[in-house]
Design a protein around this motif. Structure first.
Motif, PDB file in Angstrom:
ATOM      1  N   THR A 139       0.844  -1.205   0.000  1.00 30.70           N
ATOM      2  CA  THR A 139       0.000   0.000   0.000  1.00 30.70           C
ATOM      3  C   THR A 139       0.876   1.250   0.000  1.00 30.70           C
ATOM      4  O   THR A 139       0.645   2.186  -0.783  1.00 30.70           O
ATOM      5  CB  THR A 139      -0.967  -0.014   1.195  1.00 30.70           C
ATOM      6  OG1 THR A 139      -1.661  -1.265   1.184  1.00 30.70           O
ATOM      7  CG2 THR A 139      -1.966   1.112   1.104  1.00 30.70           C
ATOM      8  N   ASN A 189       1.529   1.126   9.122  1.00 28.86           N
ATOM      9  CA  ASN A 189       1.959   0.394   7.926  1.00 28.86           C
ATOM     10  C   ASN A 189       2.033   1.326   6.720  1.00 28.86           C
ATOM     11  O   ASN A 189       3.087   1.481   6.091  1.00 28.86           O
ATOM     12  CB  ASN A 189       0.989  -0.773   7.682  1.00 28.86           C
ATOM     13  CG  ASN A 189       1.294  -1.487   6.372  1.00 28.86           C
ATOM     14  OD1 ASN A 189       1.000  -0.976   5.310  1.00 28.86           O
ATOM     15  ND2 ASN A 189       1.909  -2.651   6.449  1.00 28.86           N
ATOM     16  N   VAL A 190       0.934   1.984   6.392  1.00 24.07           N
ATOM     17  CA  VAL A 190       0.884   2.777   5.155  1.00 24.07           C
ATOM     18  C   VAL A 190       1.769   4.026   5.259  1.00 24.07           C
ATOM     19  O   VAL A 190       2.574   4.313   4.366  1.00 24.07           O
ATOM     20  CB  VAL A 190      -0.576   3.180   4.830  1.00 24.07           C
ATOM     21  CG1 VAL A 190      -0.639   4.002   3.558  1.00 24.07           C
ATOM     22  CG2 VAL A 190      -1.462   1.943   4.707  1.00 24.07           C
TER      23      VAL A 190
HETATM   24  P1  NAD Z   1      -1.936   1.267  11.212  1.00 24.83           P
HETATM   25  O1  NAD Z   1      -2.794   0.906  12.373  1.00 24.83           O
HETATM   26  O2  NAD Z   1      -0.738   0.464  10.896  1.00 24.83           O
HETATM   27  O3  NAD Z   1      -1.433   2.794  11.387  1.00 24.83           O
HETATM   28  C1  NAD Z   1      -2.259   3.847  11.725  1.00 24.83           C
HETATM   29  C2  NAD Z   1      -1.385   5.031  12.139  1.00 24.83           C
HETATM   30  O4  NAD Z   1      -2.202   6.187  12.288  1.00 24.83           O
HETATM   31  C3  NAD Z   1      -0.680   4.836  13.477  1.00 24.83           C
HETATM   32  O5  NAD Z   1       0.627   5.383  13.396  1.00 24.83           O
HETATM   33  C4  NAD Z   1      -1.510   5.688  14.428  1.00 24.83           C
HETATM   34  O6  NAD Z   1      -0.803   6.128  15.581  1.00 24.83           O
HETATM   35  C5  NAD Z   1      -1.869   6.825  13.513  1.00 24.83           C
HETATM   36  N1  NAD Z   1      -2.997   7.611  13.994  1.00 24.83           N
HETATM   37  C6  NAD Z   1      -4.145   7.194  14.555  1.00 24.83           C
HETATM   38  N2  NAD Z   1      -4.895   8.253  14.886  1.00 24.83           N
HETATM   39  C7  NAD Z   1      -4.207   9.351  14.520  1.00 24.83           C
HETATM   40  C8  NAD Z   1      -4.449  10.724  14.602  1.00 24.83           C
HETATM   41  N3  NAD Z   1      -5.566  11.184  15.146  1.00 24.83           N
HETATM   42  N4  NAD Z   1      -3.505  11.578  14.128  1.00 24.83           N
HETATM   43  C9  NAD Z   1      -2.363  11.119  13.591  1.00 24.83           C
HETATM   44  N5  NAD Z   1      -2.091   9.819  13.468  1.00 24.83           N
HETATM   45  C10 NAD Z   1      -2.989   8.951  13.954  1.00 24.83           C
HETATM   46  O7  NAD Z   1      -2.931   1.338   9.970  1.00 24.83           O
HETATM   47  P2  NAD Z   1      -2.573   1.228   8.408  1.00 24.83           P
HETATM   48  O8  NAD Z   1      -2.672  -0.186   7.980  1.00 24.83           O
HETATM   49  O9  NAD Z   1      -1.340   2.021   8.130  1.00 24.83           O
HETATM   50  O10 NAD Z   1      -3.847   1.963   7.769  1.00 24.83           O
HETATM   51  C11 NAD Z   1      -3.952   3.385   7.740  1.00 24.83           C
HETATM   52  C12 NAD Z   1      -5.082   3.770   6.803  1.00 24.83           C
HETATM   53  O11 NAD Z   1      -4.833   3.227   5.508  1.00 24.83           O
HETATM   54  C13 NAD Z   1      -6.469   3.241   7.184  1.00 24.83           C
HETATM   55  O12 NAD Z   1      -7.434   4.182   6.747  1.00 24.83           O
HETATM   56  C14 NAD Z   1      -6.593   1.977   6.350  1.00 24.83           C
HETATM   57  O13 NAD Z   1      -7.946   1.604   6.113  1.00 24.83           O
HETATM   58  C15 NAD Z   1      -5.926   2.441   5.076  1.00 24.83           C
HETATM   59  N6  NAD Z   1      -5.480   1.345   4.217  1.00 24.83           N
HETATM   60  C16 NAD Z   1      -4.573   0.424   4.672  1.00 24.83           C
HETATM   61  C17 NAD Z   1      -4.149  -0.596   3.829  1.00 24.83           C
HETATM   62  C18 NAD Z   1      -3.108  -1.574   4.258  1.00 24.83           C
HETATM   63  O14 NAD Z   1      -2.694  -2.394   3.415  1.00 24.83           O
HETATM   64  N7  NAD Z   1      -2.633  -1.537   5.500  1.00 24.83           N
HETATM   65  C19 NAD Z   1      -4.694  -0.708   2.527  1.00 24.83           C
HETATM   66  C20 NAD Z   1      -5.615   0.244   2.093  1.00 24.83           C
HETATM   67  C21 NAD Z   1      -5.994   1.267   2.957  1.00 24.83           C
END
Ligand code: NAD
Length: 433
Positions: free
Chosen positions: A207, A238-239
């Motif tokens: 991603t 992750n992203v």
């Molecule tokens: P994750 O849980 O690994 O990371 C989320 C990050 O956001 C963390 O660092 C957290 O501390 C931070 N965060 C949370 N609330 C916050 C705030 N109020 N201000 C600033 N930072 C904040 O999640 P992820 O897998 O990286 O996913 C992030 C987004 O990407 C989500 O919307 C998810 O649906 C989308 N997404 C993820 C994937 C994937 O493959 N992981 C694919 C498509 C879409």
């Protein structure tokens, strides 16, 4: 009752609720309608594409560790399968509703279509609080839910993946449960599995890699140099962290990154690898000493070239959109921008790479995982990354061409590309009556 499902404890701070607030299905459909209008989509097809094909509700009884039985509610929605098997994640969360699952399933339909994967869209969810459940309880919940929806699951019909509060461990249980019923191992029934049992190399980074690739395309389109491009990233999971790392490797300068507790900033550029190593050890950015600490509220107004919201939904609203100084927004998160904000950003001339395109790298490599499982032949990481690049670059270019032909935003253009593809297959297949 000790484990009543109606308990409303504040869980899932990082939960990706979809577009919050309003009815999520209607929010999704507002954008669908706008794109359908520009496509001049015939009324019959519009009706077909406004309805999910199949909605399943199952009771999921689970024996808790204390000997009590709890019954959870699970959903699986197959929104559209015209282009191929349905593809979509499963989430475990107290906030799951049928409307949200329907919206997310529609979203998956458009996301798969915009990058031209031979998949339809689906989504599933169980109303539960996984943070209060033991590993054993989670396994029983996952297996019972899988058996409840097993008639629709299958490599040729519906292929789940991880989503909020589910991970590769649960995908392994889904694969095992399905395989036990089929009497033989079926790896391609689910993606996001551990590498050792049919997962794909490059899936974890996919991603973020996709975000980097479409950002690079946007910079080229705007004739902006890649080297030295100033980037701000919200969210360092992750992203966010992988996007930042790969953008830095391309020569961009990551000025600031944030997590839910705060942001760090360095005008000369952060050392992303160092920040990642810190977060791996300490979990939070708060204790990082080699940068200035700034409040989260100040992140979006930093003067930069690219802003990557990669944390939560609905973070760019009419309240703060006017203060954004980036030239490009790459939506790593799902649904980070409200509909009101869309217009403000467009008026300000900010190029928004919409979520269904920007974060489609994940589902693209899930597709590669499914292909590899079916072929029983696994690719090296370089092959995965090269094929991902080809798809992300050509998809970006198709959306950009659609936007310029129709004088619409990249978001509406991405929906148009996707809806046009799904509608085109419906026309070719005709209607079985
Ligand atoms: P994750 O849980 O690994 O990371 C989320 C990050 O956001 C963390 O660092 C957290 O501390 C931070 N965060 C949370 N609330 C916050 C705030 N109020 N201000 C600033 N930072 C904040 O999640 P992820 O897998 O990286 O996913 C992030 C987004 O990407 C989500 O919307 C998810 O649906 C989308 N997404 C993820 C994937 C994937 O493959 N992981 C694919 C498509 C879409």
């Amino acid at each position: 009752m000790a484990h009543a499902v109606t308990r409303q404890w504040p869980i899932g701070q990082e939960k990706d609720t979809f577009l919050g607030g309003e009815n999520p299905f209607e929010s999704m459909m507002a954008r669908f309608d706008e794109a359908a209008h520009h496509l001049n989509l015939e009324p019959g097809l519009r009706k077909v594409l406004r309805h999910p094909e199949k909605q399943i509700i199952v009771a999921v009884p689970v024996l808790r560790d204390n000997g009590e039985v709890e019954v959870y509610t699970g959903y699986r929605v197959l929104y559209n399968t015209a282009r191929g098997p349905a593809k979509g994640g499963i989430r475990f969360d107290m906030q799951v509703t049928l409307d949200e699952v329907k919206a997310l399933a529609a979203w998956m339909t458009w996301k798969c279509a915009v990058v031209n994967l031979p998949f339809g869209g689906s989504k599933g969810g169980v109303i539960c609080d996984p943070t209060t459940m033991s590993i054993g309880e989670l396994e029983r919940l996952t297996r019972r839910y899988t058996s409840g929806i097993i008639d629709t699951l299958g490599p040729d019909s519906d292929v789940p993946a991880p989503d909020v509060n589910t991970n590769e461990r649960m995908m392994a249980w889904i694969m095992d449960t399905y395989s036990m019923h089929k009497r033989h191992t079926v790896t391609a029934v689910v993606t996001g599995k551990p590498i050792a049992m049919g997962g794909s190399l490059g899936r974890r980074e996919a991603t973020g890699r996709g975000c980097m690739l479409v950002t690079r395309e946007a910079l080229k389109q705007l004739k902006m140099p890649i080297a030295g491009t100033r980037v701000v990233v919200q969210g360092f999971g992750n992203v966010g962290s992988i996007s930042a790392q790969l953008m830095e490797e391309e020569g961009m300068r990551i000025l600031a990154v944030s997590d839910k507790e705060g942001a760090i900033y360095n005008a000369k550029g952060l050392d992303v690898k160092k920040v990642m190593a810190h977060v791996k050890k300490e979990k939070v950015l708060r204790t990082y000493t080699e940068a200035e600490h700034i409040p989260n509220a100040d992140l979006f107004s930093i003067d930069c070239d690219v802003l990557v919201p990669a944390a939560l939904e609905n973070v760019i609203t009419d309240f703060n959109a006017g203060s954004i100084r980036a030239r490009i927004i790459c939506e790593g998160a799902n649904g980070p921008t409200s509909a009101d904000a869309d217009q403000i950003l467009q008026d300000a001339g900010i190029l928004v790479i919409p979520d269904i395109l920007a974060n489609a790298g994940g589902v693209t490599v899930s597709y590669f995982e499914w292909v590899q499982d079916r072929g029983g032949y696994f690719w090296d990481e370089e092959t995965v990354n090269n094929r991902l690049e080809k798809i992300m670059v050509s998809s970006y270019q198709e959306c950009a061409a659609m936007a310029s032909r129709n004088n619409v935003s990249m978001r509406i253009a991405a929906y148009m590309v996707a809806i046009d593809r799904v509608a085109g297959v419906h026309r070719l297949r005709g209607m079985y009556a």
